[in-house]
Design a protein around this motif. Structure first.
Motif, short mmCIF file in Angstrom:
data_model
loop_
_atom_site.label_atom_id
_atom_site.label_comp_id
_atom_site.label_asym_id
_atom_site.label_seq_id
_atom_site.Cartn_x
_atom_site.Cartn_y
_atom_site.Cartn_z
N PRO A 131 -17.55 -25.71 -23.85
CA PRO A 131 -16.31 -26.04 -24.57
C PRO A 131 -15.15 -26.37 -23.64
O PRO A 131 -14.34 -27.26 -23.95
N GLN A 132 -15.07 -25.68 -22.50
CA GLN A 132 -13.99 -25.97 -21.54
C GLN A 132 -14.17 -27.35 -20.92
O GLN A 132 -13.20 -28.09 -20.73
N VAL A 133 -15.42 -27.69 -20.60
CA VAL A 133 -15.69 -29.02 -20.06
C VAL A 133 -15.31 -30.09 -21.08
O VAL A 133 -14.64 -31.08 -20.74
N ALA A 134 -15.72 -29.91 -22.33
CA ALA A 134 -15.39 -30.88 -23.37
C ALA A 134 -13.88 -31.04 -23.53
O ALA A 134 -13.37 -32.16 -23.69
N ALA A 135 -13.15 -29.94 -23.46
CA ALA A 135 -11.70 -29.99 -23.62
C ALA A 135 -11.04 -30.74 -22.47
O ALA A 135 -10.12 -31.55 -22.67
N ARG A 136 -11.50 -30.49 -21.24
CA ARG A 136 -10.91 -31.20 -20.09
C ARG A 136 -11.22 -32.68 -20.14
O ARG A 136 -10.36 -33.51 -19.82
N MET A 137 -12.44 -33.02 -20.54
CA MET A 137 -12.78 -34.44 -20.63
C MET A 137 -11.99 -35.12 -21.75
O MET A 137 -11.58 -36.27 -21.63
N ALA A 138 -11.77 -34.40 -22.85
CA ALA A 138 -10.97 -34.96 -23.94
C ALA A 138 -9.54 -35.24 -23.48
O ALA A 138 -8.96 -36.28 -23.81
N ARG A 139 -8.97 -34.32 -22.71
CA ARG A 139 -7.60 -34.53 -22.21
C ARG A 139 -7.53 -35.73 -21.27
O ARG A 139 -6.49 -36.39 -21.17
N ILE A 185 -16.79 -30.64 -30.06
CA ILE A 185 -16.05 -31.84 -29.67
C ILE A 185 -14.79 -32.01 -30.51
O ILE A 185 -13.73 -32.39 -30.01
N VAL A 186 -14.89 -31.73 -31.80
CA VAL A 186 -13.71 -31.79 -32.67
C VAL A 186 -12.68 -30.75 -32.24
O VAL A 186 -11.47 -31.02 -32.20
N ASP A 187 -13.14 -29.56 -31.89
CA ASP A 187 -12.22 -28.52 -31.40
C ASP A 187 -11.51 -28.95 -30.13
O ASP A 187 -10.40 -28.49 -29.84
N ALA A 188 -12.13 -29.85 -29.36
CA ALA A 188 -11.51 -30.35 -28.13
C ALA A 188 -10.45 -31.41 -28.41
O ALA A 188 -9.76 -31.86 -27.49
N GLY A 189 -10.33 -31.83 -29.68
CA GLY A 189 -9.28 -32.77 -30.06
C GLY A 189 -9.74 -34.19 -30.31
O GLY A 189 -8.91 -35.10 -30.40
N LEU A 190 -11.05 -34.39 -30.43
CA LEU A 190 -11.57 -35.73 -30.66
C LEU A 190 -12.09 -35.86 -32.08
O LEU A 190 -12.34 -34.87 -32.75
N GLU A 191 -12.29 -37.10 -32.52
CA GLU A 191 -12.85 -37.37 -33.84
C GLU A 191 -14.20 -38.05 -33.69
O GLU A 191 -14.37 -38.94 -32.87
N ILE A 192 -15.17 -37.58 -34.46
CA ILE A 192 -16.52 -38.13 -34.38
C ILE A 192 -16.55 -39.53 -34.98
O ILE A 192 -16.03 -39.77 -36.07
N LYS A 214 -10.74 -40.32 -28.97
CA LYS A 214 -9.42 -39.68 -28.96
C LYS A 214 -8.53 -40.45 -29.93
O LYS A 214 -8.39 -41.67 -29.82
N PRO A 215 -7.94 -39.76 -30.90
CA PRO A 215 -7.12 -40.47 -31.89
C PRO A 215 -6.01 -41.28 -31.24
O PRO A 215 -5.42 -40.85 -30.24
N ALA A 216 -5.72 -42.42 -31.79
CA ALA A 216 -4.68 -43.28 -31.24
C ALA A 216 -3.32 -42.61 -31.25
O ALA A 216 -2.44 -42.94 -30.45
N SER A 217 -3.14 -41.64 -32.16
CA SER A 217 -1.85 -40.96 -32.26
C SER A 217 -1.75 -39.78 -31.31
O SER A 217 -0.73 -39.11 -31.26
N ALA A 218 -2.84 -39.47 -30.56
CA ALA A 218 -2.84 -38.29 -29.69
C ALA A 218 -1.89 -38.50 -28.52
O ALA A 218 -1.70 -39.62 -28.06
#
Length: 218
Positions: A131-139, A185-192, A214-218
């Motif tokens: 989960p930490q890896v997914a969150a960092r990659m999402a950012r 992945i959704v918890d990391a802030g992304l949309e499927i 990553k949502p365009a509004s992020a």
């Protein structure tokens, strides 16, 4: 998982992939030629992120997928825990930058990438670290950028002691159901945006590919 235990686990994975790297390449493991559905997933990913920013292949092995994406016109770089895998990647694809690094330590700058790949490499990441890896990659993704994850589908963990020509190894394959990965992945802030389930083709287990944006509004 303590830092000491994580370091020992990563070292076991690193030394194991160093040991199998030559056989891995000579056996053509990960060759995309026989896999039209996997190529289709990569083609769609490339089409959607090409104009957004560079792509990181986070767990690139000998560079097969990095090379495929480069041929599609993407600016791509790769990292891998195994120095021997990186040697093969550099030899096979000298036009691409490859570095020895662990995705568990990696923190790319925010909104610096158009895409990130975890292509049949993140199943070795300890469950508590994923989960930490997914969150960092999402950012690290720019708005509209995508994460593409491919992995083995199932339940539980499989301890490997030999691989790729009966070479001794010591790693654990962590299996996931698609819903588990998508929730993470959704918890990391992304949309499927897409999900591809590939049935078992012995000796391969069932597989899953998930694309998230990553949502365009992020």
């Amino acid at each position: 998982m303590t830092d000491t235990v994580l370091a020992a686990d990563l070292e076991a994975v690193r030394s194991s992939y160093d040991a199998v790297a030559d056989n891995y390449v000579s056996m053509g493991v990960g060759d995309l030629g026989p896999s039209p559905w996997l190529r289709a997933a990569l083609d769609a990913f490339a089409e959607q992120v090409r104009d957004i920013g560079p792509v990181l292949d986070a767990g690139c092995g000998p560079g097969t997928v990095s090379g495929y994406l480069h041929a599609l016109g993407l600016e791509v770089s790769g990292i891998d825990l195994s120095s021997r895998m990186v040697e093969h990647a550099r030899r096979r694809h000298p036009q691409i930058r490859f570095e020895v690094a662990s995705v568990t330590d990696l923190a790319p700058p925010a909104e610096s990438l158009g895409g990130v790949l975890g292509w049949w490499s993140w199943f070795n990441i300890p469950r508590g670290q994923l989960p930490q890896v997914a969150a960092r990659m999402a950012r690290s993704l720019r708005p509209g950028g995508q994460l593409l994850v491919g992995t083995h589908r199932g339940d539980g963990d499989v301890r490997r002691t030999t691989a790729y020509g009966d070479v001794p190894v010591a790693w654990t394959t962590h299996l996931y159901q698609p819903e588990q990965l998508m929730n993470m992945i959704v918890d990391a802030g992304l949309e499927i945006v897409a999900e591809l389930r590939v049935p078992a083709d012995p000796p391969l287990r069932p597989q899953v590919v998930i694309a998230a944006r990553k949502p365009a509004s992020a």
